[in-house]
Design an enzyme around this catalytic site. Structure first.
Site, PDB file in Angstrom:
ATOM      1  N   THR A   1       0.828  -1.204   0.000  1.00 29.68           N
ATOM      2  CA  THR A   1       0.000   0.000   0.000  1.00 29.68           C
ATOM      3  C   THR A   1       0.862   1.254   0.000  1.00 29.68           C
ATOM      4  OG1 THR A   1      -1.732  -1.181   1.200  1.00 29.68           O
ATOM      5  CG2 THR A   1      -1.843   1.212   1.231  1.00 29.68           C
TER       6      THR A   1
ATOM      7  N   TYR B   1       6.529 -11.588   4.811  1.00 24.88           N
ATOM      8  CA  TYR B   1       5.393 -10.999   4.103  1.00 24.88           C
ATOM      9  C   TYR B   1       5.079 -11.901   2.902  1.00 24.88           C
ATOM     10  CZ  TYR B   1       2.762  -7.285   1.637  1.00 24.88           C
ATOM     11  OH  TYR B   1       1.814  -6.539   0.975  1.00 24.88           O
TER      12      TYR B   1
ATOM     13  N   LYS C   1       2.808 -12.102   7.728  1.00 26.77           N
ATOM     14  CA  LYS C   1       1.780 -11.271   7.103  1.00 26.77           C
ATOM     15  C   LYS C   1       1.300 -12.039   5.878  1.00 26.77           C
ATOM     16  CE  LYS C   1       0.872  -6.725   5.045  1.00 26.77           C
ATOM     17  NZ  LYS C   1       0.196  -7.178   3.823  1.00 26.77           N
TER      18      LYS C   1
ATOM     19  N   SER D   1      -0.881 -12.360   2.851  1.00 24.10           N
ATOM     20  CA  SER D   1      -1.700 -11.635   1.887  1.00 24.10           C
ATOM     21  C   SER D   1      -1.961 -12.522   0.678  1.00 24.10           C
ATOM     22  CB  SER D   1      -1.011 -10.329   1.471  1.00 24.10           C
ATOM     23  OG  SER D   1      -0.919  -9.450   2.563  1.00 24.10           O
TER      24      SER D   1
ATOM     25  N   SER E   1      -5.567  -2.127   4.393  1.00 24.56           N
ATOM     26  CA  SER E   1      -5.544  -0.811   3.753  1.00 24.56           C
ATOM     27  C   SER E   1      -6.691   0.055   4.236  1.00 24.56           C
ATOM     28  CB  SER E   1      -5.645  -0.975   2.232  1.00 24.56           C
ATOM     29  OG  SER E   1      -4.618  -1.806   1.758  1.00 24.56           O
TER      30      SER E   1
END
Length: 231
Positions: A52, A143, A173, A175, A218
Site C-alpha cells: 500500500t 510478508y 503477514k 496476503s 488498507s
C-alpha cells in the site's frame, strides 16, 4: 515505541506514502496521518513501506526517509511500527533492515525476491535469514504475497522449522486468498505463539474464524479496529 517482546496483534494499518503533485514524498502530512489513525480510528500499529505504501517503487533513500518520518511523528503515539525492508537486492534489504534498527523500529518484514525467484523453501529461507541477521534485535516477519511476487512456496511449508534458522522470526503477514494454506499455518504452529496477520481485507472475517491474530489492512475503519481488539 513498544517493547520488542510485545506481540503484534489486532489491526495494523498498511500506510500509504503521501506524494505531492510533482511526485515527491509529502512528509508534511505524515504527522496528521498519525493523529488520524490514533485519534479517529483507534489504530496504534502500522506497517510502513509495504504494498500500500509502494515501498518497492521508492528509492532506498526515500524508503529510509519515510521510515524515519513515521518513527519521528509516531513517537509516544504509536505502539508498534513495523517497516517492510524487502528488496530485490540482498544488500539493499540488509541496509534497510539495519536502518530500521538504528531508528528504533519495532520490527521488520520482508517479501520474497521476485525477479530471480527462490525455487524452493531452503533458498527462500536463506535469503530471509541474511536479512534478519542484519537487524538481530528486531522481530522479523515474513510478508507472504504470492500474487505479486510470483513465489508459490506455501507459507505452511515455509514455517516448518523456520525459527531454527531465523531465531527472531515472530510471525507472518499473509496476503493471499488461499485459506487452506492459512489455516494450516495456524493449526500447525499454535504452540509457537506466532503472529498470524491476515492481509486480504475481503476475507478477514473468515481468517479471524480460522485463528488470525490480527490484520494488516488498507482500510483502517473503527469497526475493524474494535473487532481485532477482541482477539
Amino acid at each position: 515505541m513498544a517493547s520488542q517482546k510485545k506481540k503484534l496483534q489486532g489491526l495494523v494499518a498498511a500506510t500509504i506514502t503521501p506524494m505531492t503533485e510533482h511526485g515527491e514524498i509529502n512528509f508534511s502530512v505524515i504527522g496528521q496521518y498519525v493523529d488520524y489513525l490514533v485519534e479517529e480510528q483507534g489504530v496504534k500499529n502500522i506497517f510502513v513501506n509495504g504494498t500500500t505504501g509502494e515501498g518497492l517503487s521508492l528509492s532506498v533513500s526515500e524508503r529510509r526517509q519515510v521510515a524515519e518520518e513515521w518513527m519521528t511523528k509516531g513517537r509516544n503515539k504509536l505502539d508498534q511500527v513495523v517497516i517492510h525492508v524487502g528488496a530485490l537486492s540482498l544488500k539493499e534489504s540488509q541496509e534497510l533492515a539495519r536502518h530500521a534498527a538504528e531508528i528504533g523500529a519495532d520490527g521488520i518484514a520482508v517479501i520474497a525476491p521476485f525477479f530471480l525467484k527462490p525455487w524452493n523453501k531452503d533458498v527462500l529461507i536463506n535469503f530471509l535469514k541474511e536479512v534478519a541477521a542484519a537487524a538481530p534485535a528486531l522481530p522479523f516477519y515474513y510478508y507472504h504475497i504470492p500474487a505479486l511476487t510470483g513465489v508459490k512456496i506455501r507459507a505452511e511449508e515455509l514455517l516448518d522449522g523456520i525459527q531454527e534458522k531465523i531465531p527472531t522470526f515472530q510471525g507472518l503477514k499473509f496476503s493471499d486468498t488461499d485459506l487452506l494454506d492459512f489455516g494450516q499455518c495456524v493449526d500447525q504452529n499454535r504452540e509457537r505463539q506466532f503472529a498470524f496477520l491476515f492481509g486480504v481485507d475481503e476475507q478477514l472475517l473468515s481468517a479471524l474464524v480460522m485463528g488470525a491474530t490480527g490484520a494488516v489492512g488498507s482500510f483502517a475503519f473503527r469497526d475493524l479496529s474494535t473487532l481485532c481488539s477482541n482477539l
